[in-house]
Design an enzyme around this catalytic site. Structure first.
Site, PDB file in Angstrom:
ATOM      1  N   LYS A  54       0.832  -1.213   0.000  1.00 13.33           N
ATOM      2  CA  LYS A  54       0.000   0.000   0.000  1.00 13.33           C
ATOM      3  C   LYS A  54       0.862   1.257   0.000  1.00 13.33           C
ATOM      4  CE  LYS A  54      -3.669  -2.575   2.215  1.00 13.33           C
ATOM      5  NZ  LYS A  54      -4.560  -2.768   3.374  1.00 13.33           N
ATOM      6  N   GLN A  98      -5.470  -1.511   9.475  1.00 18.97           N
ATOM      7  CA  GLN A  98      -5.130  -2.813   8.893  1.00 18.97           C
ATOM      8  C   GLN A  98      -5.710  -3.944   9.749  1.00 18.97           C
ATOM      9  OE1 GLN A  98      -3.407  -3.448   5.916  1.00 18.97           O
ATOM     10  NE2 GLN A  98      -4.042  -5.551   6.318  1.00 18.97           N
ATOM     11  N   ASP A 121     -11.516   2.245   3.099  1.00 19.78           N
ATOM     12  CA  ASP A 121     -11.696   0.793   2.972  1.00 19.78           C
ATOM     13  C   ASP A 121     -13.170   0.428   2.774  1.00 19.78           C
ATOM     14  OD1 ASP A 121      -9.464  -0.816   2.786  1.00 19.78           O
ATOM     15  OD2 ASP A 121      -9.113  -0.924   4.946  1.00 19.78           O
TER      16      ASP A 121
HETATM   17  C1  BQF Z   1      -0.881 -10.414  -5.332  1.00 15.58           C
HETATM   18  C2  BQF Z   1      -5.779  -9.062   2.714  1.00 15.58           C
HETATM   19  C3  BQF Z   1      -6.758 -11.010   3.716  1.00 15.58           C
HETATM   20  C4  BQF Z   1      -6.836 -10.368   4.952  1.00 15.58           C
HETATM   21  C5  BQF Z   1      -6.404  -9.062   5.072  1.00 15.58           C
HETATM   22  C6  BQF Z   1      -1.051  -8.174  -4.246  1.00 15.58           C
HETATM   23  C7  BQF Z   1      -1.973  -7.932  -2.045  1.00 15.58           C
HETATM   24  C8  BQF Z   1      -2.134  -9.291  -1.972  1.00 15.58           C
HETATM   25  C9  BQF Z   1      -1.782 -10.103  -3.036  1.00 15.58           C
HETATM   26  C10 BQF Z   1      -2.380  -7.050  -0.922  1.00 15.58           C
HETATM   27  C11 BQF Z   1      -5.192  -8.341   1.597  1.00 15.58           C
HETATM   28  C12 BQF Z   1      -5.049  -8.980   0.248  1.00 15.58           C
HETATM   29  C13 BQF Z   1      -4.715  -7.049   1.797  1.00 15.58           C
HETATM   30  C14 BQF Z   1      -1.217  -9.547  -4.167  1.00 15.58           C
HETATM   31  C15 BQF Z   1      -4.038  -6.259   0.718  1.00 15.58           C
HETATM   32  C16 BQF Z   1      -4.701  -7.985  -0.833  1.00 15.58           C
HETATM   33  O1  BQF Z   1       0.018 -10.076  -6.118  1.00 15.58           O
HETATM   34  O2  BQF Z   1      -1.564 -11.428  -5.531  1.00 15.58           O
HETATM   35  C17 BQF Z   1      -1.426  -7.362  -3.190  1.00 15.58           C
HETATM   36  O3  BQF Z   1      -1.553  -6.264  -0.475  1.00 15.58           O
HETATM   37  N1  BQF Z   1      -3.655  -7.090  -0.388  1.00 15.58           N
HETATM   38  C18 BQF Z   1      -4.873  -6.471   3.096  1.00 15.58           C
HETATM   39  O4  BQF Z   1      -4.471  -5.333   3.326  1.00 15.58           O
HETATM   40  O5  BQF Z   1      -5.433  -7.148   4.093  1.00 15.58           O
HETATM   41  C19 BQF Z   1      -5.876  -8.413   3.961  1.00 15.58           C
HETATM   42  C20 BQF Z   1      -6.230 -10.376   2.615  1.00 15.58           C
END
Ligand code: BQF
Length: 296
Positions: A54, A98, A121
């Site tokens: 992020k 987060q 969000d």
């Molecule tokens: C990729 C998230 C579950 C619980 C809390 C790129 C992200 C993930 C994968 C990413 C996620 C999932 C995020 C890939 C943010 C997505 O290349 O496949 C980016 O940073 N995410 C989160 O902040 O909290 C979560 C999943």
């Protein structure tokens, strides 16, 4: 057969360039850059990785950002106070908390405290309700990212049978609402399946579009998927893989190698929905800036 990859990595790069161009325009008109803040409690390794993505995306699109860290022992009250501070800080256009939070902190209590105008969000019930009624709202990042994939790849959802697996507040429930609505993408006939659903295999086999947000590696197998289906894999599961230096790798909910040959379109993991989730957060932050920080 020959399927097309829904390349979330490439699409997110393209959209981030569009955001960057808009930010450059704002700066040239004398506006400050949009600002995203993030609260990270503790140091869960997955959360650390997501936060890095992020912060890097903010840099790519020209936003300023800051990461506010609190130790895992931080009290609920301390976090609620922090949210209140960010709500009242005019330099912050949007912020996120987060998830997951440590067990002693009630997620919902914290999310309720976020000013809906800064809730990029889209987790506050005000934004959820606005979304459900088709009013202007911050859409939750993952469902928004899925909608963008469907839109930009021109996937026809109207009248299609969509199966959503998983009923979380963050993914399954909102994407089922968005695709049910009279909109494009949308106008789908949606089934929302979960841990108590019987005949998942049969329902899946009849679906034109399958969206899996279960968090179960290899749950969707070739025998469950109709020829020509569109498969959107929201799962991010780390599994052991001793052939990797790290000893593990990321997989989705879909047995990609078995399922992909049946599909017209399919998202990979990594590089599918994940990058679009982060990209959507950037879009929401730009929206917050334009809606609440610019003269109309
Ligand atoms: C990729 C998230 C579950 C619980 C809390 C790129 C992200 C993930 C994968 C990413 C996620 C999932 C995020 C890939 C943010 C997505 O290349 O496949 C980016 O940073 N995410 C989160 O902040 O909290 C979560 C999943």
């Amino acid at each position: 057969m020959s399927y097309k990859l829904l390349d979330g990595k490439a699409l997110s790069t393209e959209i981030k360039l569009e955001i960057k161009a808009e930010v450059d325009q704002l700066l040239s008109k004398g506006f400050r850059a949009p600002h995203l803040s993030a609260i990270l409690v503790g140091n869960n390794p997955a959360s650390e990785a997501y936060m890095k993505n992020k912060v890097r995306s903010c840099e790519q699109v020209g936003f300023s950002s800051d990461l506010i860290r609190r130790p895992v022992e931080a009290s609920e009250e301390e976090i609620l106070d922090l949210v209140n501070q960010l709500n009242n800080d005019d330099h912050i256009d949007g912020f996120i908390v987060q998830l997951p939070l440590p067990d002693h902190i009630d997620d919902n209590k914290v999310l309720l405290k976020i000013d809906p105008k800064k809730d990029v969000d889209g987790f506050h019930p005000f934004n959820f309700g606005s979304m459900a009624q088709g009013l202007d709202a911050f859409l939750p990042a993952t469902p928004y990212g899925i909608m963008l994939i469907l839109e930009r790849y021109n996937i026809d959802t109207s009248g299609k049978k969509v199966l959503v697996l998983g009923r979380s507040n963050i993914v399954g429930t909102p994407i089922s609402i968005l695709l049910s609505r009279k909109s494009n993408p949308g106008n789908s006939t949606v089934t929302l399946a979960h841990s108590r659903t019987s005949n998942i295999k049969e329902i899946c086999k009849q679906s034109d579009i399958v969206i899996s947000a279960l968090g179960k590696p290899f749950f969707i197998t070739a025998d469950m998927v109709k020829q020509g289906a569109v498969v959107i894999d929201v799962g991010i599961n780390r599994i052991d893989d001793l052939s990797k230096k790290s000893g593990s790798r990321l997989v989705g909910d879909v047995d990609f190698n078995g399922v992909a040959p049946l599909c017209s379109y399919i998202t990979p993991v990594p590089g599918g929905v994940g990058p679009m989730t982060v990209c959507s957060l950037m879009l929401n932050t730009l929206k917050a800036f334009k809606k609440y920080r610019m003269p109309s």
